[in-house]
Design a protein around this motif. Sequence first.
Motif, PDB file in Angstrom:
ATOM      1  N   UNK A 109      64.496  29.986  40.051  1.00  0.00           N
ATOM      2  CA  UNK A 109      63.929  30.314  41.448  1.00  0.00           C
ATOM      3  C   UNK A 109      62.494  30.075  41.456  1.00  0.00           C
ATOM      4  N   UNK A 110      61.955  31.043  40.836  1.00  0.00           N
ATOM      5  CA  UNK A 110      60.280  30.860  40.374  1.00  0.00           C
ATOM      6  C   UNK A 110      59.713  29.612  40.433  1.00  0.00           C
ATOM      7  N   UNK A 111      60.489  28.820  39.419  1.00  0.00           N
ATOM      8  CA  UNK A 111      60.263  27.504  39.215  1.00  0.00           C
ATOM      9  C   UNK A 111      60.035  26.569  40.318  1.00  0.00           C
ATOM     10  N   UNK A 112      61.058  26.576  41.087  1.00  0.00           N
ATOM     11  CA  UNK A 112      61.488  25.633  41.901  1.00  0.00           C
ATOM     12  C   UNK A 112      60.395  26.011  43.075  1.00  0.00           C
ATOM     13  N   UNK A 113      60.054  27.088  43.353  1.00  0.00           N
ATOM     14  CA  UNK A 113      58.953  27.490  44.298  1.00  0.00           C
ATOM     15  C   UNK A 113      57.876  26.851  43.804  1.00  0.00           C
ATOM     16  N   UNK A 114      57.512  26.653  42.637  1.00  0.00           N
ATOM     17  CA  UNK A 114      56.281  25.826  42.275  1.00  0.00           C
ATOM     18  C   UNK A 114      56.563  24.614  42.140  1.00  0.00           C
ATOM     19  N   UNK A 115      57.638  23.954  42.506  1.00  0.00           N
ATOM     20  CA  UNK A 115      58.115  22.487  42.419  1.00  0.00           C
ATOM     21  C   UNK A 115      57.922  22.178  40.928  1.00  0.00           C
ATOM     22  N   UNK A 116      58.560  23.070  39.961  1.00  0.00           N
ATOM     23  CA  UNK A 116      58.583  22.870  38.360  1.00  0.00           C
ATOM     24  C   UNK A 116      60.017  22.814  38.308  1.00  0.00           C
ATOM     25  N   UNK A 117      60.680  21.604  37.965  1.00  0.00           N
ATOM     26  CA  UNK A 117      62.087  21.438  37.838  1.00  0.00           C
ATOM     27  C   UNK A 117      62.655  21.379  36.418  1.00  0.00           C
ATOM     28  N   UNK A 118      61.562  21.633  35.204  1.00  0.00           N
ATOM     29  CA  UNK A 118      61.798  21.579  33.952  1.00  0.00           C
ATOM     30  C   UNK A 118      63.012  21.971  33.347  1.00  0.00           C
ATOM     31  N   UNK A 119      63.163  23.313  33.901  1.00  0.00           N
ATOM     32  CA  UNK A 119      64.178  24.014  33.202  1.00  0.00           C
ATOM     33  C   UNK A 119      65.720  23.190  33.696  1.00  0.00           C
ATOM     34  N   UNK A 120      65.678  22.893  34.918  1.00  0.00           N
ATOM     35  CA  UNK A 120      66.782  22.186  35.599  1.00  0.00           C
ATOM     36  C   UNK A 120      67.256  20.804  34.956  1.00  0.00           C
ATOM     37  N   UNK A 121      66.177  20.152  34.486  1.00  0.00           N
ATOM     38  CA  UNK A 121      66.118  18.911  33.832  1.00  0.00           C
ATOM     39  C   UNK A 121      66.736  19.207  32.305  1.00  0.00           C
ATOM     40  N   UNK A 122      66.380  20.394  31.814  1.00  0.00           N
ATOM     41  CA  UNK A 122      67.260  20.751  30.369  1.00  0.00           C
ATOM     42  C   UNK A 122      68.383  20.927  30.517  1.00  0.00           C
ATOM     43  N   UNK A 123      68.706  21.490  31.838  1.00  0.00           N
ATOM     44  CA  UNK A 123      70.258  21.769  32.153  1.00  0.00           C
ATOM     45  C   UNK A 123      71.138  20.444  32.012  1.00  0.00           C
ATOM     46  N   UNK A 124      70.461  19.598  32.897  1.00  0.00           N
ATOM     47  CA  UNK A 124      70.975  18.293  33.163  1.00  0.00           C
ATOM     48  C   UNK A 124      71.442  17.622  31.737  1.00  0.00           C
ATOM     49  N   UNK A 125      70.620  17.972  30.739  1.00  0.00           N
ATOM     50  CA  UNK A 125      70.494  17.053  29.596  1.00  0.00           C
ATOM     51  C   UNK A 125      71.227  17.823  28.518  1.00  0.00           C
ATOM     52  N   UNK A 126      71.806  19.053  28.798  1.00  0.00           N
ATOM     53  CA  UNK A 126      72.207  19.716  27.832  1.00  0.00           C
ATOM     54  C   UNK A 126      73.849  19.602  28.164  1.00  0.00           C
ATOM     55  N   UNK A 127      74.571  19.379  26.813  1.00  0.00           N
ATOM     56  CA  UNK A 127      76.117  19.075  27.042  1.00  0.00           C
ATOM     57  C   UNK A 127      76.959  20.195  27.483  1.00  0.00           C
ATOM     58  N   UNK A 128      77.971  20.141  28.289  1.00  0.00           N
ATOM     59  CA  UNK A 128      78.667  21.318  28.823  1.00  0.00           C
ATOM     60  C   UNK A 128      79.742  21.670  27.505  1.00  0.00           C
ATOM     61  N   UNK A 129      79.645  22.691  27.122  1.00  0.00           N
ATOM     62  CA  UNK A 129      80.417  23.142  26.001  1.00  0.00           C
ATOM     63  C   UNK A 129      82.047  23.013  26.513  1.00  0.00           C
ATOM     64  N   UNK A 130      82.748  22.278  25.649  1.00  0.00           N
ATOM     65  CA  UNK A 130      84.071  21.943  26.177  1.00  0.00           C
ATOM     66  C   UNK A 130      85.143  22.483  25.556  1.00  0.00           C
ATOM     67  N   UNK A 131      84.835  23.128  24.433  1.00  0.00           N
ATOM     68  CA  UNK A 131      85.886  23.924  23.784  1.00  0.00           C
ATOM     69  C   UNK A 131      86.240  25.511  24.210  1.00  0.00           C
ATOM     70  N   UNK A 132      84.963  26.052  24.744  1.00  0.00           N
ATOM     71  CA  UNK A 132      85.288  27.377  25.177  1.00  0.00           C
ATOM     72  C   UNK A 132      86.281  27.675  25.911  1.00  0.00           C
ATOM     73  N   UNK A 133      86.492  27.086  27.032  1.00  0.00           N
ATOM     74  CA  UNK A 133      87.546  27.202  27.949  1.00  0.00           C
ATOM     75  C   UNK A 133      88.811  27.144  27.339  1.00  0.00           C
ATOM     76  N   UNK A 134      89.185  25.964  26.548  1.00  0.00           N
ATOM     77  CA  UNK A 134      90.368  25.778  25.635  1.00  0.00           C
ATOM     78  C   UNK A 134      90.678  26.984  24.851  1.00  0.00           C
ATOM     79  N   UNK A 135      89.480  27.474  24.050  1.00  0.00           N
ATOM     80  CA  UNK A 135      89.844  28.468  23.160  1.00  0.00           C
ATOM     81  C   UNK A 135      90.345  29.787  24.239  1.00  0.00           C
ATOM     82  N   UNK A 136      89.528  30.238  25.277  1.00  0.00           N
ATOM     83  CA  UNK A 136      89.759  31.192  26.133  1.00  0.00           C
ATOM     84  C   UNK A 136      91.314  31.275  26.542  1.00  0.00           C
TER      85      UNK A 136
END
Length: 199
Positions: A109-136
């Motif tokens: 939120x703080x970054x967004x207020x400063x028009x800094x979207x680098x954390x969101x970019x990292x999230x977009x590029x990081x894979x979604x863990x696939x096996x956590x839910x199937x294990x659960x």
Amino acid sequence: MAASNGGGGPGPGPISAEAEAALGEAIRLVFGRWTALQMAVENQWGGRDSRAKADQLGESILFWFCRTKGPYYFEDLVDMMYDKISESFNAYFEDNSIEEVAEQFLIIHEECLQNNYSSIEKLRNSPVPGNAVSQSRQIVGDDDDDSDSSDDGDDTSMVADEEAGPEEMAVDRPRPPKPTPDADGWTVVPPRRGGRSKK
């Protein structure tokens, strides 16, 4: 009608439409990687509309950041998330993931207020863990039997999960001493362990 931040942190003013959209995307991205929440959704702890309840939680968090006056305190966000998750999923996440996610949202939120979207970019590029839910699913499958004799085994597996390390974000399932749903299917959830000791 300029919003004042009420003496909060370094707030540059009201959030822009672009920043609000980015924050909404960040919430969805974080939710998709949040093992505890995905377990609750996939295993329908909140009933058939568990996915919709997770979306409502995201909307509530976005509303809190974008439609309420600051300052935005960590404890307030954590308490709101605990309440919503308890209400929606009859669950209590004891793995500290709510605190981790809340901290992440405050930073983004703080970054967004400063028009800094680098954390969101990292999230977009990081894979979604696939096996956590199937294990659960296997873990929660044991829980569905609801046999009292397995209570002790459940506790030890939860302790083992918690010691597995921060990468796997261990989750304690809805965890009253004896989960006994009432006629409406609701299960009593014990209060949090002294989470509000800091002032």
